[in-house]
Design a protein around this motif. Structure first.
Motif, mmCIF file in Angstrom:
data_model
loop_
_atom_site.group_PDB
_atom_site.id
_atom_site.type_symbol
_atom_site.label_atom_id
_atom_site.label_comp_id
_atom_site.label_asym_id
_atom_site.label_seq_id
_atom_site.Cartn_x
_atom_site.Cartn_y
_atom_site.Cartn_z
ATOM 1 N N GLY A 368 0.822 -1.192 0.000
ATOM 2 C CA GLY A 368 0.000 0.000 0.000
ATOM 3 C C GLY A 368 0.859 1.246 0.000
ATOM 4 O O GLY A 368 1.953 1.267 -0.577
ATOM 5 N N ILE A 369 0.391 2.281 0.656
ATOM 6 C CA ILE A 369 1.085 3.558 0.704
ATOM 7 C C ILE A 369 1.202 3.974 2.168
ATOM 8 O O ILE A 369 0.270 3.790 2.955
ATOM 9 N N SER A 370 2.352 4.499 2.545
ATOM 10 C CA SER A 370 2.528 4.910 3.931
ATOM 11 C C SER A 370 1.730 6.181 4.199
ATOM 12 O O SER A 370 1.544 7.026 3.317
ATOM 13 N N LEU A 371 1.280 6.295 5.435
ATOM 14 C CA LEU A 371 0.546 7.502 5.821
ATOM 15 C C LEU A 371 1.446 8.720 5.709
ATOM 16 O O LEU A 371 0.962 9.822 5.413
ATOM 17 N N LEU A 372 2.748 8.531 5.918
ATOM 18 C CA LEU A 372 3.681 9.655 5.796
ATOM 19 C C LEU A 372 3.657 10.216 4.382
ATOM 20 O O LEU A 372 3.670 11.440 4.181
ATOM 21 N N ARG A 373 3.605 9.335 3.371
ATOM 22 C CA ARG A 373 3.579 9.801 1.991
ATOM 23 C C ARG A 373 2.299 10.583 1.709
ATOM 24 O O ARG A 373 2.301 11.593 1.005
ATOM 25 N N VAL A 374 1.203 10.111 2.282
ATOM 26 C CA VAL A 374 -0.061 10.834 2.119
ATOM 27 C C VAL A 374 0.048 12.215 2.753
ATOM 28 O O VAL A 374 -0.381 13.218 2.174
ATOM 29 N N MET A 375 0.658 12.278 3.934
ATOM 30 C CA MET A 375 0.777 13.558 4.635
ATOM 31 C C MET A 375 1.700 14.509 3.892
ATOM 32 O O MET A 375 1.491 15.721 3.888
ATOM 33 N N LYS A 376 2.736 13.985 3.251
ATOM 34 C CA LYS A 376 3.620 14.844 2.461
ATOM 35 C C LYS A 376 2.855 15.474 1.296
ATOM 36 O O LYS A 376 3.103 16.621 0.928
ATOM 37 N N ALA A 377 1.949 14.697 0.718
ATOM 38 C CA ALA A 377 1.187 15.220 -0.420
ATOM 39 C C ALA A 377 0.058 16.139 0.029
ATOM 40 O O ALA A 377 -0.296 17.085 -0.671
ATOM 41 N N ARG A 378 -0.491 15.863 1.220
ATOM 42 C CA ARG A 378 -1.691 16.568 1.635
ATOM 43 C C ARG A 378 -1.444 17.592 2.732
ATOM 44 O O ARG A 378 -2.291 18.419 3.026
ATOM 45 N N ARG A 379 -0.317 17.482 3.443
ATOM 46 C CA ARG A 379 0.040 18.364 4.565
ATOM 47 C C ARG A 379 -0.814 18.086 5.800
ATOM 48 O O ARG A 379 -0.280 17.914 6.882
ATOM 49 N N SER A 380 -2.121 18.063 5.664
ATOM 50 C CA SER A 380 -2.993 17.769 6.799
ATOM 51 C C SER A 380 -4.286 17.163 6.256
ATOM 52 O O SER A 380 -4.567 17.235 5.066
ATOM 53 N N LEU A 381 -5.061 16.548 7.172
ATOM 54 C CA LEU A 381 -6.277 15.859 6.772
ATOM 55 C C LEU A 381 -7.498 16.538 7.387
ATOM 56 O O LEU A 381 -7.414 17.204 8.421
ATOM 57 N N GLU A 382 -8.635 16.330 6.744
ATOM 58 C CA GLU A 382 -9.899 16.728 7.341
ATOM 59 C C GLU A 382 -10.227 15.745 8.470
ATOM 60 O O GLU A 382 -9.716 14.620 8.508
ATOM 61 N N LEU A 383 -11.098 16.152 9.388
ATOM 62 C CA LEU A 383 -11.416 15.318 10.543
ATOM 63 C C LEU A 383 -12.014 13.977 10.129
ATOM 64 O O LEU A 383 -11.639 12.929 10.663
ATOM 65 N N GLU A 384 -12.938 13.992 9.147
ATOM 66 C CA GLU A 384 -13.563 12.735 8.726
ATOM 67 C C GLU A 384 -12.533 11.760 8.170
ATOM 68 O O GLU A 384 -12.634 10.549 8.372
ATOM 69 N N GLU A 385 -11.530 12.279 7.450
ATOM 70 C CA GLU A 385 -10.465 11.414 6.934
ATOM 71 C C GLU A 385 -9.605 10.876 8.069
ATOM 72 O O GLU A 385 -9.250 9.691 8.102
ATOM 73 N N ALA A 386 -9.240 11.757 8.984
ATOM 74 C CA ALA A 386 -8.386 11.345 10.092
ATOM 75 C C ALA A 386 -9.037 10.240 10.906
ATOM 76 O O ALA A 386 -8.358 9.307 11.367
ATOM 77 N N LEU A 387 -10.341 10.306 11.060
ATOM 78 C CA LEU A 387 -11.040 9.283 11.836
ATOM 79 C C LEU A 387 -10.939 7.907 11.184
ATOM 80 O O LEU A 387 -10.950 6.888 11.878
#
Length: 950
Positions: A368-387
């Motif tokens: 899959g994809i690491s959450l770190l890579r997602v955070m690098k692309a997105r910087r931060s998440l919305e609350l619904e995503e974070a949940l």
């Protein structure tokens, strides 16, 4: 301290490695100065074995520098693939690195972090390997001038990689080039043995470097001259090593000459007695690929015979490794705990037992994809995503606390999202998403992987548990929530000075604060308390432009937001005036300028069309009463009611325009942009291939306003709708949707650029750039187009039929009919495959034709009539061509005409002529040639003169 990107220098027209300092440490002057010193140290070196620095700059508070992009692989990657290299190759590498260190020594610089991952290997056309030393990030000046640009900024403290550091470096003493020579000696040992001389925890590794002689017996069978050089490089006392890098270079070259004189028999290395790929372990697991090592363990990807569709990771003891005291017992104890944990987020233990090679265990393999890579692309998440991430991890953390057992680290780089989804979509929209974490992590039991640089004092490295969280599972999950929602690393040790998150409401921040204060008994209780607290930030599109993206065409000039001066008129207003003001707001008096078509419309950099907000706000900021505020709020409310009424009445165009302009005027209100997205998505669902010419005038103003606000759905609809009438604007909108992360728009933009639609002339390089970006997001159209480009050698790509087959197979398996047809041609001709396979080609054509691919249908008939790949059947071929011709396919028309001409089949020249003319009118080149040859008049239709619709 920094992140390195592959980037493109638009002035020099070359790729570069762009190193950007981590914004989280920009507040530290020391860190910033150290980063600048790193660049200047490397820039001072001009040597063929050192990656050159081209540019140093600062922008928007970020410091960066561009250096030579080295297209090769590190020694570390090479050893992982090859396990070891020959002594001759190892000595050649040592000689070149020594040459680089000699140049550094001449400039008064030492590297202080020589290791396999900082040495790049490149292979030339003649097979020779050249070396580039990278990352002088820990370089320290040995000049006495305190004003030197390369003078050290750190007094005391260990900086380096323990597994490759010299004794004097570990003791935090004075170091010089001889320290780099020791580190290069450890690297030489690593190249020959496939592992470092010492392993274990950081404290154990450091102690062994200081007091224990290297285990040279592991290199039994290596040439004596090599062993003599290695022994001198690894001497504990710097005085016993080569005293300069130039001396080391000469000694390495002398060893190479002696080995050449002795012949090949003297340089054959002893093969590693390690498990082989294909070997079956425990009578059940077939090893498929090596994944590396950790301490005394080897890791492999394997296939489980009891479940052939499942991949697992098999871990075995390395027969050539040095036993680390207590490690195996600790791993077994940890496995026992994990087997008892019932949490979906934990990679479970599949099996463990004994084999002919000793003890092994198998754990779930996760792709899959690491959450770190997602955070690098997105910087931060919305609350619904974070949940989506926090819920399963909370259950896992609670399970470990209840065991009780050491909890795995809940850090983004440790968390895997599977399967990987489209980064342009919120995580809560990824299909079948699972969150997984490795609760074993042998590397954690070793404290630090062998190739990781650490920057702190040796005393700190001896303290186990440093940096662990200070609370229960709820505390750990709350810390992760802070990272996901705030976009910055959470430091558990400074949680007392925690700053509230602007992304959360006040109540949401109170929930987080309570968790950090130990107010929740379980992590699951914390997560459920966080649900529904909401977020204070406006909803915004989540997608970001991928790296190395082709430059977009400029969009039509954006209209200025509607003036808000009319609001003042409502101070003395009555309902009628408010309604009039609302109507005035909904129908702005400025319209978008149409794009300029013509030769000047070539791809140039363009700014993202983000409307300038009329109202700015700070999260959690208490509003201040201002004159006229109440009438303004009333007018705003009236306009919102009017927009909602238009939407309820089904007037999508005016409703979309109203919401888009309200959103531009009030960007702090996320609900407005949600309405924009909702209506634009509805329009796209109803018009997936664009709005017809009759409906477009009513919908276009709203779609354009939504597109400027960042709605990718609106951009895609505009791209399809304007494809025939205004290809320039169509391409612009497709590229804007592509910038927003829509993979289908990337493929469409690439197709238009490749065919020359919307531009003065085709742009193959930009087209391939979009195809690559689309393919990286697993879009079947993008993968197919990219495979076709490799097949043709198009757009700067090398002609590579094997790569084309790989890509087309992927998209074919995803159901793309064009890929099936193209792949069929490659199998039929034998290009990119081991041998021609007409039967496989027939099956592919048949599958594509069943999906309505007319080109494949034409090819299918050709195989039937020739009897290649299938039993010859002329009647079936003619039937297939006639069916395709009647459906309007130009090539099927031409082939059907040929069959009608054939006396042995139909012998109907008049009907054949009619089909030739129909095919020619649709632009078929061969049909046009037939008509010209037989002096048959025809007129190509306007649709045929345009490039094919993507």
């Amino acid at each position: 301290m920094g992140i390195t990107y592959k980037a493109y220098d638009r002035n020099l027209h070359v790729h570069v490695a762009l190193k950007v300092i981590n914004g989280a440490v920009l507040t530290s002057d020391t860190a910033k100065d150290r980063f600048l010193r790193e660049a200047r140290s490397a820039a001072a070196l001009r040597h063929p074995n050192v990656a050159a620095v081209f540019y140093l700059g600062e922008q928007d508070g970020s410091v960066f520098y561009a250096m030579e992009y080295v297209d090769g692989e590190t020694i570390e990657a090479c050893i992982r693939r090859e396990i070891g290299v020959s002594p001759v190759m190892a000595l050649k590498i040592v000689a070149q690195v020594a040459s680089a260190l000699a140049a550094a020594q001449k400039e008064g610089i030492i590297h202080r972090d020589i290791k396999p991952s900082n040495i790049m290997l490149m292979k030339s056309d003649d097979g020779e390997v050249s070396v580039k030393v990278i990352d002088f990030g820990l370089a320290k000046s040995i000049e006495s001038d305190p004003n030197s640009a390369t003078v050290t900024l750190t007094q005391g403290g260990f900086l380096g990689t323990p597994h490759f550091a010299s004794p004097e470096q570990l003791e935090e003493g004075e170091v010089d080039t001889r320290s780099d020579i020791y580190s290069l000696g450890v690297t030489l040992f690593y190249m020959l043995a496939g592992k470092t001389p010492f392993s274990g925890s950081m404290a154990q590794v450091m102690s062994q470097h200081l007091y224990r002689q290297p285990p040279l017996e592991l290199l039994e069978g290596q040439p004596a001259v090599v062993m003599e050089l290695l022994k001198s490089m690894l001497a504990k006392d710097p005085a016993d090593r080569p005293q300069t890098a130039l001396e080391l270079k000469k000694r390495a070259e002398a060893c190479l000459e002696e080995l050449a004189f002795l012949g090949e028999t003297a340089v054959t290395r002893v093969p590693a007695e390690r498990p082989d790929i294909g070997e079956v372990v425990g009578g059940r697991f077939t090893l498929e690929a090596a994944l590396g090592s950790a301490g005394e363990f080897l890791r492999f990807r394997a296939r489980d015979a009891e479940n052939p569709d499942r991949l697992v990771e098999v871990v075995m003891v390395d027969p050539a490794a040095t036993m680390i005291p207590g490690l195996r017992d600790e791993v077994r104890q940890r496995l026992g705990v994990i087997e008892r944990i019932e949490a979906d987020a934990v990679r479970h233990v599949v099996a463990q037992g004994g084999s002919g090679r000793g003890w092994y265990f198998a754990i779930e393999s996760v792709e899959g994809i690491s959450l770190l890579r997602v955070m690098k692309a997105r910087r931060s998440l919305e609350l619904e995503e974070a949940l989506v991430v926090l819920r399963p991890l909370a259950l896992a953390a609670d399970a470990f606390d209840a065991a009780p057992a050491p909890r795995p680290e809940l850090a983004p780089h440790e968390i895997v999202l599977t399967p990987a989804g489209d980064l342009s979509l919120p995580l809560n929209e990824w299909p079948d998403l699972s969150v997984k974490i490795d609760a074993l992590r042998i590397e954690h039991l070793l404290d630090v992987p062998a190739d990781v640089t650490v920057v702190h004092s040796s005393a700190a490295t001896l303290r186990r548990g440093d940096g662990e969280d200070a609370g229960n599972a709820a505390f750990a999950v709350a810390g992760l929530a802070c990272e996901l929602l705030g976009g910055a690393r959470f430091d558990a040790r400074s949680s007392g000075q925690w700053t509230p998150l602007s992304e959360l409401t006040q109540d949401g921040n109170l929930v987080v604060r309570r968790a950090l204060d130990g107010g929740f008994a379980t992590a699951a209780e914390f997560v459920e308390a966080l649900v529904g607290e909401g977020t204070s930030r406006p909803a915004t599109p989540v997608a970001r432009v991928p790296e190395a993206m082709p430059p977009p065409l400029p969009l039509p000039e954006k209209p200025a937001p509607a003036s808000s001066a009319w609001i003042l008129a409502t101070v003395l207003g009555i309902c009628a005036l408010l309604l009039a003001a609302g109507i005035y707001f909904l129908w702005p008096n400025s319209r978008p300028a149409e794009p300029m078509a013509g030769p000047s419309a070539t791809p140039t950099p363009g700014a993202s069309p983000t409307a300038t907000p009329l109202v700015t706000s700070e999260p959690n900021q208490t509003p201040t009463a201002t004159p006229g505020a109440a009438p303004e709020r009333e007018a705003y409310a009236a306009a919102e009611v009017q927009a909602a009424s238009l939407e309820a009445a089904g007037n999508d165009g005016p409703a979309l325009l109203a919401y888009a302009q309200l959103s531009a005027a009030h960007p702090e209100d996320g609900a407005l942009f949600e309405a924009v997205k909702r209506i634009a998505q509805k329009i796209e669902t109803e018009h997936p291939k664009g709005v017809d010419a009759a409906q477009l005038p009513a919908l276009r103003p709203g779609l354009e306003a939504a597109g400027w606000r960042g709605s990718v759905n609106a951009c895609v609809v505009l791209g399809h709708s304007l494809l025939k009438s205004d290809p320039v604007a169509s391409l612009q909108w497709f590229q804007e949707a592509a910038k927003g992360g829509r993979s289908d728009a990337m493929a469409l933009a690439g197709m238009m650029l490749s065919s020359g639609r919307g531009v003065a002339k085709p742009n193959p390089e930009a087209a391939v750039g979009w195809f690559k970006a689309s393919a990286e997001r697993n879009d079947p159209n993008g993968i197919t187009y990219l495979g076709e480009c490799y097949s043709l050698g198009y757009g700067g790509l090398p002609k590579d039929d094997r790569r084309a087959v790989e890509l087309l197979t992927i998209s074919s398996d995803m159901g793309d009919d064009r890929a099936m047809g193209l792949l069929g041609r490659l199998y039929e001709s034998g290009r990119g495959v081991e041998k021609a396979d007409p039967g496989k080609a027939f099956a592919l054509y048949q599958s594509a034709a069943a999906k309505g691919n007319m080109n494949a249908q034409a090819q299918l008939g050709r195989l039937y009539i020739s009897g290649v790949g299938v039993e010859r059947n002329t009647a079936e071929a003619v039937r297939i061509w006639r069916e395709g011709a009647e459906k309007g396919d130009a090539e099927c028309m031409r082939l059907y005409a040929i069959s009608l001409e054939d006396e042995s089949i139909s012998n109907d020249p008049r009907q054949a002529r009619e089909w030739y003319v129909k095919s020619a009118r649709l632009g078929n080149d061969r049909a046009i040639a037939w008509c010209q040859e037989h002096d048959v008049p025809f007129e190509v239709s306007p649709e045929a003169t345009a490039s094919p619709t993507p």
